[in-house]
Structure formats: structure tokens, C-alpha cells
Design a protein around this motif. Structure first.
Motif, short mmCIF file in Angstrom:
data_model
loop_
_atom_site.label_atom_id
_atom_site.label_comp_id
_atom_site.label_asym_id
_atom_site.label_seq_id
_atom_site.Cartn_x
_atom_site.Cartn_y
_atom_site.Cartn_z
N VAL A 182 0.86 -1.19 0.00
CA VAL A 182 0.00 0.00 0.00
C VAL A 182 0.89 1.24 0.00
CG1 VAL A 182 -1.96 -1.11 1.15
CG2 VAL A 182 -0.14 -0.09 2.52
N ASP A 183 0.35 2.35 -0.45
CA ASP A 183 1.11 3.60 -0.41
C ASP A 183 1.28 4.09 1.02
OD1 ASP A 183 1.58 4.53 -3.33
OD2 ASP A 183 -0.49 3.86 -3.31
N ARG A 184 0.20 3.98 1.80
CA ARG A 184 0.23 4.36 3.22
C ARG A 184 -0.43 3.25 4.02
NH1 ARG A 184 -3.20 9.67 2.71
NH2 ARG A 184 -4.44 8.07 1.65
N LEU A 185 0.07 3.01 5.22
CA LEU A 185 -0.47 1.92 6.03
C LEU A 185 -1.96 2.11 6.32
CD1 LEU A 185 2.45 1.28 8.55
CD2 LEU A 185 1.86 -0.02 6.49
N PRO A 189 -7.67 -0.42 5.99
CA PRO A 189 -8.20 -0.16 7.34
C PRO A 189 -8.48 -1.42 8.15
CG PRO A 189 -9.95 0.06 5.72
CD PRO A 189 -8.69 -0.23 4.94
N PHE A 190 -7.91 -2.55 7.75
CA PHE A 190 -8.09 -3.79 8.51
C PHE A 190 -6.84 -4.64 8.40
CE2 PHE A 190 -10.02 -4.26 4.29
CZ PHE A 190 -9.29 -5.33 3.78
N GLN A 191 -6.67 -5.56 9.33
CA GLN A 191 -5.55 -6.48 9.31
C GLN A 191 -5.93 -7.75 8.56
OE1 GLN A 191 -2.34 -6.18 10.52
NE2 GLN A 191 -2.83 -4.03 10.91
N MET A 198 2.86 -3.72 3.89
CA MET A 198 4.12 -2.98 3.71
C MET A 198 3.90 -1.78 2.80
SD MET A 198 7.76 -4.38 2.18
CE MET A 198 8.24 -5.21 3.67
N ARG A 199 4.56 -0.70 3.13
CA ARG A 199 4.49 0.48 2.26
C ARG A 199 5.31 0.24 0.99
NH1 ARG A 199 5.79 5.08 6.68
NH2 ARG A 199 7.32 3.47 7.22
N VAL A 200 4.83 0.84 -0.07
CA VAL A 200 5.44 0.65 -1.38
C VAL A 200 6.92 1.04 -1.36
CG1 VAL A 200 5.46 1.49 -3.76
CG2 VAL A 200 3.30 0.91 -2.66
N ARG A 201 7.23 2.16 -0.76
CA ARG A 201 8.62 2.63 -0.79
C ARG A 201 9.54 1.66 -0.06
NH1 ARG A 201 10.02 5.21 3.96
NH2 ARG A 201 8.34 5.90 5.32
N GLU A 202 9.03 0.98 0.96
CA GLU A 202 9.85 -0.01 1.66
C GLU A 202 10.07 -1.24 0.80
OE1 GLU A 202 7.39 -0.49 5.05
OE2 GLU A 202 8.48 0.98 6.25
N TYR A 203 9.04 -1.62 0.05
CA TYR A 203 9.19 -2.79 -0.82
C TYR A 203 10.19 -2.50 -1.93
CZ TYR A 203 8.17 -6.56 -4.06
OH TYR A 203 8.30 -7.65 -4.90
N LEU A 204 10.10 -1.32 -2.52
CA LEU A 204 11.02 -0.97 -3.60
C LEU A 204 12.47 -0.93 -3.10
CD1 LEU A 204 8.97 1.84 -5.39
CD2 LEU A 204 9.29 -0.52 -6.14
N ALA A 205 12.65 -0.66 -1.80
CA ALA A 205 14.00 -0.57 -1.24
C ALA A 205 14.52 -1.90 -0.72
CB ALA A 205 14.01 0.45 -0.11
N LEU A 206 13.70 -2.96 -0.76
CA LEU A 206 14.11 -4.24 -0.17
C LEU A 206 15.36 -4.80 -0.83
CD1 LEU A 206 10.89 -6.34 0.51
CD2 LEU A 206 12.54 -5.48 2.15
N ASP A 207 15.43 -4.74 -2.14
CA ASP A 207 16.58 -5.28 -2.88
C ASP A 207 16.72 -6.79 -2.72
OD1 ASP A 207 18.72 -4.96 -4.62
OD2 ASP A 207 20.18 -4.92 -2.98
N HIS A 208 15.65 -7.45 -2.26
CA HIS A 208 15.71 -8.91 -2.13
C HIS A 208 14.29 -9.46 -2.09
CE1 HIS A 208 16.94 -12.91 -1.00
NE2 HIS A 208 16.12 -12.87 0.04
N GLY A 209 14.01 -10.42 -2.93
CA GLY A 209 12.71 -11.05 -2.93
C GLY A 209 12.77 -12.43 -2.31
N ILE A 216 0.55 -8.85 -3.15
CA ILE A 216 -0.68 -8.19 -3.61
C ILE A 216 -0.41 -6.69 -3.66
CG2 ILE A 216 -3.10 -7.74 -3.10
CD1 ILE A 216 -3.25 -10.43 -1.77
N ASN A 217 -0.47 -6.16 -4.84
CA ASN A 217 -0.15 -4.76 -5.09
C ASN A 217 -1.44 -3.93 -5.04
OD1 ASN A 217 0.65 -2.29 -6.08
ND2 ASN A 217 1.63 -3.08 -7.92
N LEU A 218 -1.61 -3.15 -3.97
CA LEU A 218 -2.79 -2.29 -3.82
C LEU A 218 -2.41 -0.81 -3.92
CD1 LEU A 218 -4.71 -4.07 -0.90
CD2 LEU A 218 -5.08 -4.28 -3.36
N CYS A 219 -1.47 -0.50 -4.80
CA CYS A 219 -1.05 0.89 -4.97
C CYS A 219 -2.20 1.76 -5.46
CB CYS A 219 0.10 0.96 -5.96
SG CYS A 219 1.65 0.32 -5.30
N GLN A 220 -2.08 3.05 -5.19
CA GLN A 220 -3.13 3.98 -5.61
C GLN A 220 -3.21 4.10 -7.13
OE1 GLN A 220 -5.40 5.69 -3.96
NE2 GLN A 220 -4.81 5.19 -1.87
#
Length: 657
Positions: A182-185, A189-191, A198-209, A216-220
Motif C-alpha cells: 500500500v502507499d500508506r499503512l 483499514p483492517f488487518q 508494507m508500504r510501497v517505498r519499503e518494498y522498492l527498497a528491499l533489494d531482495h525477494g 498483492i499490489n494495492l497501490c493507488q
């Protein structure tokens, strides 16, 4: 997988590359795990800088607040294809939850990505927990190390060949906890129990899959070159199973594909609207599900073609082509009244991805679906064999479940698919195989094997092209019946392209009989195959798995019949001849080698090659992509090991490139 250590639900663990911000957590874990030979803070800092080191951490913390509960350190050396696991540690609270397997799989994948073919490590003799982990995943002792550690404790050196999976061991499958991006946590609104948000920016910075992990990509925004688009693109590059895939996002904007899809679905929508109920202006589809049951089939069809978490079908009731547009809206575009249905759908979609501990306490390393037809007259595996496949999966640390054709839309819940139902191209088995490939799920039989093996026209031409010895065959159409009658001696065998289990195969006794039988068979096929008849009292079948021989059986002809199965006119009754299964090394060497050559043309899956043993040498009759595996028949020599080898081969494809 989540430990109950606080009053609030903790998040599932995620495996990622370590960063300098993890040093405090790494040092705390190290001091709590080892009393000697511990890595210092400066040591961890050095490994983070070294190009030859790979340091993975298991993070169970919230976004921006890491909680390091495990780590694995891999060392690579120049001019060698052997990697070394230098250290692996797991927090006390997280032991026995499958985390060691995930870390081990991550390190193995990094080693393979670096071009290594084997991996080594050292472990204390008295560390039974670690030794059990490595033994379970195929690591074997190659050396004793007396007095190896600082405190004088003895050690042993273990080695594992990364591309060789012993049948008694389970490969380290690294599916991991699903990720929801998601873009923002607060956008979600539910667990979702068992999943990591995970926030998108954190996933893009992972550098490891994590190979084969569900994302599941729920980007805006899914626009081309947006962050949402790049998330899907990078997930695919990391060998993760992402939804939506980048090409699906492009397909949604392709006007021709949209036009075709709208034309195909509009009549179904009109038919559904004729049933009692309101006439909506839109249909929201969540992971192939919809609230209004009238549109259930339409929702599944839309999701099959455009695999997005959310699809919105815009309707224009005044137009004959009622489906006006298909779009993939953002989660924020749903109303509060839609969220319960979306939450239910995402939980159902991920149901199989959340590992629940088995009776022994460890979650299964993988979920295997076994597709079967409980009503089949001649299934490729009987109930005894199906039970043994399930047991084999359990022996290897996985879990297998029987599914049927109605479970098509639940396939994504599994990690692997074993088809134990008679396959055909115009059949749900082929659709299952195609869907499995699309989902990134290893499958036996794969769609290419089904295509190559079930069509005898293709098979005959392939064997001839590669000069694999086979009875003389010819492909012909109805205009060449008379010509074929002059070219072939009789009796000969006439086959429809996609017959199986001795069906669609007729013996013709003369040119006149050929004309009569062929005319009838041409009503269902544009082409037929005629094959020289080779009379024997039995057929060899050589089972081949991954290009290597698996079993060798002789099938004798049914009493008073020229085939091993004699079908009665009622279409249900049949009579079979006897069988004899021998050790592969006791079968004729030329039979086995020719069978292997034929099977390797099909792929690296599971095949049964039917052979004739003749005075002129071996001949290939056909290659089956779905060979019989029945309890007490093909398994007579190998027993349970036959089933373990098949399941291990399938599991090995989950976590491997």
C-alpha cells in the motif's frame, strides 16, 4: 507463524537484506544465541560492506520499527562454485515456526543467483535443532571437525548440492508470508491475519525477494511507469507471485483487448440481469468474487482475464453492448460499505498462503494440490496411490490436498499442482495446467507436455524428426484414404490425434476396412494417424521423471485382445491384461535408453513411454504425459520412494529458478 508474545497481534516475519539500522537487533540476537564464536558489532558492519557477503534478516517488527528475530549469513568466494553459510540464528520465541526453513531457502537462492552449485556449513555436534533443520533439507556430513570451536566443542561440516534433491529430504521452500503493498499503512483499514502489510517505498527498497512469495499490489495508481507499475515489475523480476502483473496493467489499457472482453462478457451480463434483482450501473469484482451472486460467473471470467485485486465493470443499460468499460480502481475508491466484501475476498484469496502448524508443530513447507476425478472409470492413479502421494508430501514436510475441477478458482492458494486426472487439450486439465503456469505454480503435467503428448499427430512427427525408432506412421486427411490403403500393409492401427487409455484407437484389417473406419473417425478429427501394427504379447512402459528413469513395467495384452485395455461397447466396462514391474536396471538397456530419448523431447516432467520390444530393436509407440501410477503396480519395486521422488521433483521447482 506469529508468536503470541504481546497483547496485540504481531506482524508476520519478512525476510529481507540487512541494513546498518539492523545492527542493534543483530547484536542482541547474536548475544542471546551464542556464548562463544559470536560475531561482534564490527564483524556485522564488515559483512554489510563486503561484496562477497550476503546477510539476510527476519524482521517481525512494524513498518519503520524493525524487530530482528533471525538472520542468515552467506559467504561467496571468487573462483569457486561453493558457497558457505557462515552463521544462522533464530530468536528463542521464533523457533519451531518454519523460520529456519525460510532463511535457509533465501540463502540457497542467493547462492544460486551467484552461480554456485553447492553450499557448505559447519555446525556444533551437540546442536541437535540446527542439525535436524539441515538434515531435513538434504545437507549431508562430509567431515568431522574435532575441537573446531573456540570453547573446544566438536563440529561437523555439511554439504548440500543445490540442484540435487534427495527423495528422502524436503527442499527448503521459501514461500514466506504474503505481502500486501500500500502507499500508506492507513490505506488498508483492517488487518489480514498471516500477511505482512508494507508500504510501497519499503518494498522498492528491499533489494531482495523471496522466490514464489505472494505479493498483492494495492497501490493507488497502476499507470504505466508509476510506482504501482514498478512494484509489479520488480516483483516479477524477484520471482515473486504478484497480482496484478505488469503485463495485465498494460492489457487493461489495450483497447482491442478491452473491446474483445466486453463483447464476450456482455451477453452473460444481459442474461444475469434477466434474473430477479436490481439493475446496477457497475459490478465490483474482488479477487474474482462479487457480492451479487447473479454475476458470480462473470466476476470469475473477468478475474481470469485481468487478474487485478479490484476490477470494476461499468454498465450502460441502454446499450446492447451493456459492458461499457473495465477498469482497475484503487482501494480508496471503494466505499465503506464495500470494505467488508473486499476484506472477505482477500482473506479467501490468501487462505492457502498462511501456513498453519501441523500436528508436529511445524507449518508445512508447501501446499500441493492433487487434481483428480473421483468418478473416473480409468483414472491414472487409484485411491491407494492418491493416499500415498499425500503421505509422500507429508514425509517431505509439505501438505497435499485432493482437488477436483470445481476448485479451479482456488488454485492460487497452492504452491504446486500434480495432475492425476486424464489430460486432454479441450479439457479442464489443460486449463488447470495453463493457469498454474500463469500463477507461477510448478505443475505436473505442464501445459507444453500435455500439448506435445496428447496429440499423436504432433508426437508422430516429432519422433520422426528426431529419428527415434517407432513403427512406421503417416498423417493423412480424408482425401488420402485410398492412397494410404495402397501404401500400408494390413493389419494397421488407426488413431485419432488425442485418444487415451486405448480409446480412439482401431485396428484396420484391409483397405476397405480402413475406408470404413476412417470415414467414421473423420467426423471428429480433420487428421488421423495410421501406424504399422507390431504384434507383441506385452508393452513396456518406462516411467521417466526429470529425464531419468523412474520405473519399468510390462503390461500384457487383455485376454483375447490386441491392446492392454479392452473397452466394452457400453463405454464404462473394460478388461485389462496383467502386469509385471521390474527394477529399471533389469529392463533391457536399449528399451530404457530409447524411452529416455523420447521423453526428453517432451520436457523434464513425468512421462510414461510405451515401447515395443521387437527383433529389429525397440520401438516407441507413444509418450504419455499422465502415466498410470497405481498402488501395487508401478510402485512394486520402489514402493513409497516412487511417490517421494515425484513429490520432491515438484517441490524442488517451487524454490528454484
Amino acid at each position: 507463524m506469529t508468536p503470541n508474545v504481546t497483547s496485540t497481534p504481531s506482524l508476520p516475519v519478512i525476510i529481507r537484506n540487512a541494513t546498518r539500522s539492523d545492527l542493534d537487533g543483530l547484536c542482541a540476537l547474536e548475544s542471546g544465541s551464542f556464548t562463544s564464536d559470536a560475531i561482534s558489532r564490527s564483524g556485522f558492519s564488515r559483512f554489510l560492506r563486503q561484496a562477497s557477503a550476503r546477510l539476510l534478516v527476519a524482521d517481525a517488527g512494524e513498518s519503520g520499527k524493525p524487530d530482528i528475530v533471525g538472520y542468515g549469513l552467506l559467504l561467496l568466494r571468487a573462483n569457486t562454485t561453493t558457497a558457505r553459510i557462515y552463521s544462522l540464528a533464530i530468536s528463542d520465541n521464533w523457533r519451531g515456526k518454519g523460520l529456519g526453513t525460510q532463511l535457509l531457502a533465501g540463502l540457497e537462492n542467493l547462492a544460486m543467483d551467484a552461480g554456485c552449485i553447492r553450499i557448505r556449513l559447519e555446525v556444533r555436534v551437540e546442536n541437535s535443532n540446527a542439525r535436524n533443520l539441515y538434515d531435513r533439507h538434504g545437507y549431508q556430513q562430509i567431515a568431522d571437525l574435532p575441537g573446531y570451536y573456540e570453547d573446544g566443542a566438536d563440529g561437523i561440516r555439511l554439504q548440500h548440492d543445490l540442484y540435487d534433491i534427495p527423495t528422502e529430504r524436503s527442499p527448503a521452500v521459501a514461500t514466506g508470508a504474503p505481502l500486501i503493498l500500500v502507499d500508506r499503512l492507513k490505506d488498508l483499514p483492517f488487518q489480514v491475519p498471516g500477511a505482512r502489510i508494507m508500504r510501497v517505498r519499503e518494498y522498492l527498497a528491499l533489494d531482495h525477494g523471496v522466490r514464489n512469495r505472494r505479493v498483492i499490489n494495492l497501490c493507488q495508481s497502476y499507470e504505466y511507469l508509476s510506482r504501482g507499475y514498478y512494484c509489479s515489475l520488480l516483483a516479477a523480476a524477484r520471482s515473486e507471485r504478484v497480482i496484478p502483473e505488469a503485463d495485465v496493467l498494460l492489457d487493461l489499457n489495450w483497447k482491442r483487448l478491452q473491446k474483445t472482453a466486453r463483447a464476450e462478457m456482455s451477453p452473460q451480463i444481459v442474461e444475469a440481469l434477466a434474473k430477479p434483482g436490481d439493475h446496477p450501473t457497475k459490478i465490483d469484482v474482488f479477487f474474482g468474487r462479487t457480492v451479487d451472486k447473479r454475476f458470480r460467473d462473470i466476476a470469475q471470467r473477468a478475474f481470469d482475464q485481468f487478474r487485478c485485486p479490484i476490477l470494476r465493470l461499468h454498465l450502460n443499460p441502454s446499450d446492447k453492448k451493456i459492458l461499457r468499460e473495465i477498469e482497475a480502481p484503487a482501494l480508496s475508491q471503494l466505499g465503506a460499505e464495500d470494505l467488508p466484501a473486499f476484506e472477505s475476498a482477500i482473506r479467501a484469496y490468501l487462505r492457502g498462503r498462511v501456513r498453519k502448524p501441523a500436528a508436529g508443530g511445524n507449518p508445512p513447507s508447501a501446499l500441493v494440490a492433487i487434481l483428480h476425478d473421483p468418478d473416473a472409470v480409468l483414472p491414472p492413479s487409484d485411491s491407494d496411490a492418491l493416499a500415498l502421494f499425500i503421505q509422500a508430501a507429508s514425509d517431505l514436510g509439505a501438505k497435499a490436498e485432493l482437488i477436483t475441477a470445481k476448485d479451479f478458482h482456488h488454485l492460487s492458494e497452492f504452491d504446486a499442482l500434480l495432475i492425476r486426472e486424464t489430460t486432454a487439450l479441450d479439457h479442464h486439465t489443460y486449463r488447470f495446467a495453463k493457469r498454474a503456469r500463469k500463477e507461477g505454480i510448478p505443475v505436473i503435467d505442464d501445459p507444453d507436455s500435455i500439448l506435445r503428448c496428447t496429440n499423436k499427430v504432433y508426437l508422430a512427427e516429432l519422433l520422426r524428426t528426431h529419428r527415434i525408432p517407432a513403427p512406421r506412421s503417416m498423417i493423412f486427411d480424408k482425401r488420402r484414404i485410398a492412397e494410404i490403403g495402397q501404401q500400408f500393409s494390413f493389419p494397421s492401427v488407426l488413431k485419432v490425434p488425442d485418444g487415451c487409455f486405448s480409446r480412439g484407437v482401431r485396428k484396420v484389417k484391409s483397405p476397405e476396412h480402413l475406408a470404413e473406419v476412417a470415414t467414421e473417425m473423420f467426423k471428429n478429427s480433420e487428421l488421423l494417424v495410421i501406424q504399422e501394427y507390431v504384434e507383441t504379447t506385452f508393452d513396456w512402459r518406462i516411467g521417466v521423471l526429470g529425464g531419468e528413469p523412474l520405473f519399468a513395467s510390462r503390461y500384457f495384452m487383455a485376454p483375447g485382445h490386441w491392446q492392454i485395455v479392452k473397452h466394452e461397447d457400453d463405454g464404462k466396462s473394460f478388461e485389462e491384461g496383467g502386469f509385471e514391474t521390474v527394477a529399471v536396471e533389469d529392463a533391457p538397456a536399449d528399451i530404457v535408453s530409447t524411452a529416455l530419448a523420447a521423453a526428453r523431447l517432451m520436457g523434464d516432467g513425468l512421462y510414461g513411454v510405451d515401447m515395443k520390444e521387437t527383433p529389429h530393436g525397440p520401438m516407441v509407440i507413444e509418450v504419455n504425459d499422465n502415466p498410470n501410477i497405481d498402488g501395487g503396480v508401478e510402485d512394486v519395486v520402489l514402493g513409497m520412494d516412487l511417490y517421494r521422488r515425484i513429490i520432491a521433483h515438484l517441490l524442488g521447482k517451487i524454490a528454484r529458478p
